[in-house]
Design a protein around this motif. Structure first.
Motif, PDB file in Angstrom:
ATOM      1  N   ILE A  76      19.561 -34.348  35.547  1.00 19.96           N
ATOM      2  CA  ILE A  76      17.672 -34.057  35.884  1.00 19.96           C
ATOM      3  C   ILE A  76      17.633 -32.823  35.039  1.00 19.96           C
ATOM      4  CG2 ILE A  76      16.534 -33.331  37.967  1.00 19.96           C
ATOM      5  CD1 ILE A  76      18.246 -36.196  39.285  1.00 19.96           C
ATOM      6  N   ARG A  82      10.967 -33.029  42.038  1.00 17.66           N
ATOM      7  CA  ARG A  82      12.718 -33.191  42.703  1.00 17.66           C
ATOM      8  C   ARG A  82      12.747 -32.194  43.750  1.00 17.66           C
ATOM      9  NH1 ARG A  82      14.709 -37.515  40.069  1.00 17.66           N
ATOM     10  NH2 ARG A  82      14.068 -37.101  37.583  1.00 17.66           N
ATOM     11  N   THR A 308      17.747 -39.429  32.115  1.00 23.25           N
ATOM     12  CA  THR A 308      18.170 -39.704  33.392  1.00 23.25           C
ATOM     13  C   THR A 308      17.636 -41.305  33.416  1.00 23.25           C
ATOM     14  OG1 THR A 308      17.497 -38.832  34.815  1.00 23.25           O
ATOM     15  CG2 THR A 308      18.853 -38.246  34.046  1.00 23.25           C
ATOM     16  N   ARG A 311      13.250 -44.668  35.858  1.00 15.30           N
ATOM     17  CA  ARG A 311      12.177 -45.756  36.512  1.00 15.30           C
ATOM     18  C   ARG A 311      13.604 -47.669  37.232  1.00 15.30           C
ATOM     19  NH1 ARG A 311       9.774 -49.617  35.686  1.00 15.30           N
ATOM     20  NH2 ARG A 311      10.583 -49.852  33.391  1.00 15.30           N
ATOM     21  N   HIS A 312      14.499 -46.962  36.437  1.00 16.65           N
ATOM     22  CA  HIS A 312      15.664 -47.694  36.278  1.00 16.65           C
ATOM     23  C   HIS A 312      16.438 -47.419  37.359  1.00 16.65           C
ATOM     24  CE1 HIS A 312      15.896 -49.427  31.627  1.00 16.65           C
ATOM     25  NE2 HIS A 312      14.598 -48.841  32.094  1.00 16.65           N
ATOM     26  N   SER A 323      18.549 -52.963  33.148  1.00 14.36           N
ATOM     27  CA  SER A 323      19.063 -53.749  31.753  1.00 14.36           C
ATOM     28  C   SER A 323      18.947 -52.374  30.797  1.00 14.36           C
ATOM     29  CB  SER A 323      18.005 -54.708  31.176  1.00 14.36           C
ATOM     30  OG  SER A 323      18.550 -55.287  29.998  1.00 14.36           O
ATOM     31  N   THR A 324      19.849 -51.192  31.217  1.00 13.54           N
ATOM     32  CA  THR A 324      19.907 -50.158  30.977  1.00 13.54           C
ATOM     33  C   THR A 324      20.589 -49.904  28.946  1.00 13.54           C
ATOM     34  OG1 THR A 324      19.589 -49.612  33.248  1.00 13.54           O
ATOM     35  CG2 THR A 324      19.399 -47.967  30.842  1.00 13.54           C
ATOM     36  N   ASN A 325      19.963 -49.549  28.340  1.00 19.30           N
ATOM     37  CA  ASN A 325      20.938 -49.672  27.081  1.00 19.30           C
ATOM     38  C   ASN A 325      21.894 -48.710  27.315  1.00 19.30           C
ATOM     39  OD1 ASN A 325      21.934 -48.917  24.331  1.00 19.30           O
ATOM     40  ND2 ASN A 325      19.904 -49.599  23.720  1.00 19.30           N
ATOM     41  N   ASP A 372      15.446 -53.192  26.261  1.00 14.50           N
ATOM     42  CA  ASP A 372      14.296 -52.439  25.648  1.00 14.50           C
ATOM     43  C   ASP A 372      15.038 -52.824  23.788  1.00 14.50           C
ATOM     44  OD1 ASP A 372      17.733 -51.513  26.042  1.00 14.50           O
ATOM     45  OD2 ASP A 372      16.779 -49.845  24.662  1.00 14.50           O
TER      46      ASP A 372
HETATM   47  P1  NAP Z   1      13.819 -40.551  30.051  1.00 12.10           P
HETATM   48  O1  NAP Z   1      15.383 -40.799  31.238  1.00 12.10           O
HETATM   49  O2  NAP Z   1      14.811 -40.587  28.891  1.00 12.10           O
HETATM   50  O3  NAP Z   1      12.931 -42.372  30.071  1.00 12.10           O
HETATM   51  C1  NAP Z   1      12.069 -42.242  29.578  1.00 12.10           C
HETATM   52  C2  NAP Z   1      11.680 -43.595  29.578  1.00 12.10           C
HETATM   53  O4  NAP Z   1      12.446 -44.733  28.249  1.00 12.10           O
HETATM   54  C3  NAP Z   1      13.079 -44.657  30.392  1.00 12.10           C
HETATM   55  O5  NAP Z   1      11.613 -45.037  31.375  1.00 12.10           O
HETATM   56  C4  NAP Z   1      12.514 -46.138  29.982  1.00 12.10           C
HETATM   57  O6  NAP Z   1      11.340 -46.672  29.695  1.00 12.10           O
HETATM   58  C5  NAP Z   1      12.854 -45.595  28.177  1.00 12.10           C
HETATM   59  N1  NAP Z   1      14.092 -45.768  28.429  1.00 12.10           N
HETATM   60  C6  NAP Z   1      14.566 -44.356  28.098  1.00 12.10           C
HETATM   61  N2  NAP Z   1      16.852 -44.401  27.675  1.00 12.10           N
HETATM   62  C7  NAP Z   1      17.050 -45.560  27.959  1.00 12.10           C
HETATM   63  C8  NAP Z   1      18.478 -46.228  27.869  1.00 12.10           C
HETATM   64  N3  NAP Z   1      19.012 -45.452  27.775  1.00 12.10           N
HETATM   65  N4  NAP Z   1      18.004 -47.922  27.968  1.00 12.10           N
HETATM   66  C9  NAP Z   1      16.672 -48.434  28.219  1.00 12.10           C
HETATM   67  N5  NAP Z   1      15.505 -47.481  28.057  1.00 12.10           N
HETATM   68  C10 NAP Z   1      14.932 -46.005  28.360  1.00 12.10           C
HETATM   69  O7  NAP Z   1      12.968 -39.173  30.552  1.00 12.10           O
HETATM   70  P2  NAP Z   1      12.030 -39.255  31.949  1.00 12.10           P
HETATM   71  O8  NAP Z   1      12.160 -40.274  32.647  1.00 12.10           O
HETATM   72  O9  NAP Z   1      11.449 -38.749  31.354  1.00 12.10           O
HETATM   73  O10 NAP Z   1      12.881 -38.572  32.504  1.00 12.10           O
HETATM   74  C11 NAP Z   1      13.767 -38.820  33.276  1.00 12.10           C
HETATM   75  C12 NAP Z   1      14.803 -37.611  34.286  1.00 12.10           C
HETATM   76  O11 NAP Z   1      15.682 -36.713  32.743  1.00 12.10           O
HETATM   77  C13 NAP Z   1      14.131 -36.150  34.093  1.00 12.10           C
HETATM   78  O12 NAP Z   1      14.007 -35.504  35.390  1.00 12.10           O
HETATM   79  C14 NAP Z   1      14.217 -35.372  33.145  1.00 12.10           C
HETATM   80  O13 NAP Z   1      13.835 -34.071  33.310  1.00 12.10           O
HETATM   81  C15 NAP Z   1      16.224 -35.806  32.354  1.00 12.10           C
HETATM   82  N6  NAP Z   1      15.948 -35.194  31.213  1.00 12.10           N
HETATM   83  C16 NAP Z   1      17.118 -35.405  30.834  1.00 12.10           C
HETATM   84  C17 NAP Z   1      17.343 -35.038  29.491  1.00 12.10           C
HETATM   85  C18 NAP Z   1      18.807 -34.684  29.489  1.00 12.10           C
HETATM   86  O14 NAP Z   1      19.602 -34.369  30.121  1.00 12.10           O
HETATM   87  N7  NAP Z   1      19.202 -34.578  27.866  1.00 12.10           N
HETATM   88  C19 NAP Z   1      16.940 -35.774  28.557  1.00 12.10           C
HETATM   89  C20 NAP Z   1      15.389 -35.510  28.572  1.00 12.10           C
HETATM   90  C21 NAP Z   1      15.065 -35.877  29.969  1.00 12.10           C
HETATM   91  P3  NAP Z   1      10.885 -48.226  30.830  1.00 12.10           P
HETATM   92  O15 NAP Z   1      11.024 -47.376  31.442  1.00 12.10           O
HETATM   93  O16 NAP Z   1       9.397 -48.523  30.939  1.00 12.10           O
HETATM   94  O17 NAP Z   1      12.090 -48.865  30.875  1.00 12.10           O
END
Ligand code: NAP
Ligand code: MG
Length: 402
Positions: A76, A82, A308, A311-312, A323-325, A372
């Protein structure tokens, strides 16, 4: 079967939310049954970062320098929401930003291609690897909100006290201003990592900036790339039968859309951040993308390109099925294990990494996948698996290969 031994520890950076859940499942199902895992563990979960005043992030980056290879779970990056959710002492910086600032270098991201997941861009036939500069620009900026009329200047004070000044703007009302920087040394190592990676993978290299508008800042990037190319790489590229091609960023974007892929696209930090998300989702999914930070000293940090999956995670906490990939996170592990194997001269580790990657691809190509992918696959009647069952299905494929 005897477990595979590891000579040198791998730096393991654990993370947050859904990816932290996947992390443990991957270790339990796909790694520890086959490998005597030798890792130096750093908990980069937000709670522990907060407890250690983020020292753990710095320590993990230093350990990466020491051992040479790290694998990182998504983490995160705190924002206002947060702060309350985790009762944070401070709005800690992005761990990726902190680690990149310590290691320097370039992030290479490439799609994981499987049959049945076709790119949205019809003419893309081969992967497009994005090379993202991992230092500076807007990620190390300083900003001000300008309350009202007044003058903003850029001032450089040399060590001997002499000054250089440039007017940014004469404000007649409120506005905003931003200062950015980059360092020649970092741009040089960015260029070298890109040229080396192009030679390693025998792919053409494209680079683009906005040098027509940014005649000093972006132009410096263009010039440094060209100088290093002419001096050190021109002959090697000719020998390898590959090319280096510079163009304007807007021209590059247009050409990428019409291309068939199969090259490395070097991007400045911000362009790389944005374009890698575009390229990965057009290739299928953010969860089907590998990502590795390569430092100029030859230190490697492997991670997934997505976040991270918050939402899942909230669904998971409520006891609902997810169902996270996990493919990108598995490929972070295989990338790191293969590199560890290469550096330590343990080919059985490299071989295991190859097989685990093939097991992921094969499982999907057999029609077993997460939601996905099921939503976008061209395969008929895919089986949609939950987070754990997908990993178990990969294990079954892997066991048949071993
Ligand atoms: P995210 O975690 O990448 O997810 C965004 C959306 O993309 C999810 O809600 C999901 O869609 C889909 N998704 C992403 N990865 C998936 C997977 N492995 N399997 C299935 N669906 C996947 O981005 P975010 O919600 O904007 O960010 C959440 C947190 O992650 C934040 O706190 C952010 O700071 C952090 N972040 C960390 C990194 C890193 O450490 N490298 C990079 C980016 C963001 P659906 O909800 O439609 O299923
Ligand atoms: Mg991004």
């Amino acid at each position: 079967m005897a477990k595979i031994m590891m000579k040198t520890p791998l730096v393991e950076m654990d993370g947050d939310e859904m990816t932290r859940i996947l992390w443990q499942m991957i270790k339990d199902e796909l790694l520890t049954p086959f490998i005597e895992l030798n890792t130096e563990y750093y908990d980069l979960g937000l709670e522990h970062r907060n407890e250690t005043n983020d020292q753990v992030t710095v320590d993990s980056a230093e350990a990466t320098k020491k051992y040479g290879v790290a694998v990182k779970c998504a983490t995160i990056t705190p924002n206002a929401a947060r702060m309350t959710e985790y009762n944070l002492k401070e709005m800690w910086k992005s761990p990726n930003g902190t680690i990149r600032a310590i290691l320097d270098g370039t992030v290479f991201r490439a799609p994981i291609i499987v049959k049945g997941i076709e790119p949205c861009v019809r003419n893309w036939k081969k992967p497009i690897t994005i090379a993202r500069h991992a230092y500076g620009d807007v990620y190390k900026n300083c900003e001000m909100k300008i309350p009202g009329a007044g003058k903003v200047e850029l001032v450089y004070t040399a060590e001997d006290g002499t000054e250089m000044r440039e007017l940014v703007h004469n404000f007649t009302g409120a506005g905003v201003v931003q200062g950015q920087h980059n360092i020649e040394k970092s741009i040089e190592s960015f260029a070298k990592s890109c040229f080396n990676y192009a030679l390693d993978t025998k792919q053409n290299l494209w680079f683009a900036t906005k040098d027509t508008i940014s005649k000093k800042y972006d132009h410096t990037f263009k010039d440094i790339f060209q100088e290093i190319f002419d001096k050190e790489y021109k002959d090697k590229f000719e020998e390898a039968g590959i090319t280096y091609f510079y163009t304007l960023i807007d021209d590059a974007v247009a050409r990428v859309m019409k291309s068939e892929g199969g090259y490395i696209w070097a991007c400045k930090n911000y362009d790389g951040d944005v374009m890698s998300d575009m390229v990965s989702s057009a290739f299928g999914s953010l969860a089907m993308m590998t990502s590795v930070l390569v430092s100029p000293q030859g230190v490697y940090e492997y991670e997934a390109a997505h976040g991270t999956v918050q939402r899942h995670y909230y669904k998971h906490l409520e006891g609902e099925e997810t169902s996270t990939n996990s493919v990108a996170t598995i490929f972070a592990w295989t990338g790191a294990l293969r590199k560890r194997g290469e550096l330590d001269g343990t080919p059985e580790l490299c071989d295991f990494a190859d097989k685990l990657e093939r097991a992921c691809v094969q499982t999907i190509e057999e029609g077993k996948m997460t939601k996905d992918l099921a939503l976008i696959t061209t395969l008929e009647n895919p089986t949609v698996l939950n987070s754990r069952d997908f990993i178990v299905a990969i294990r079954e494929t892997l066991e048949k290969m071993l």
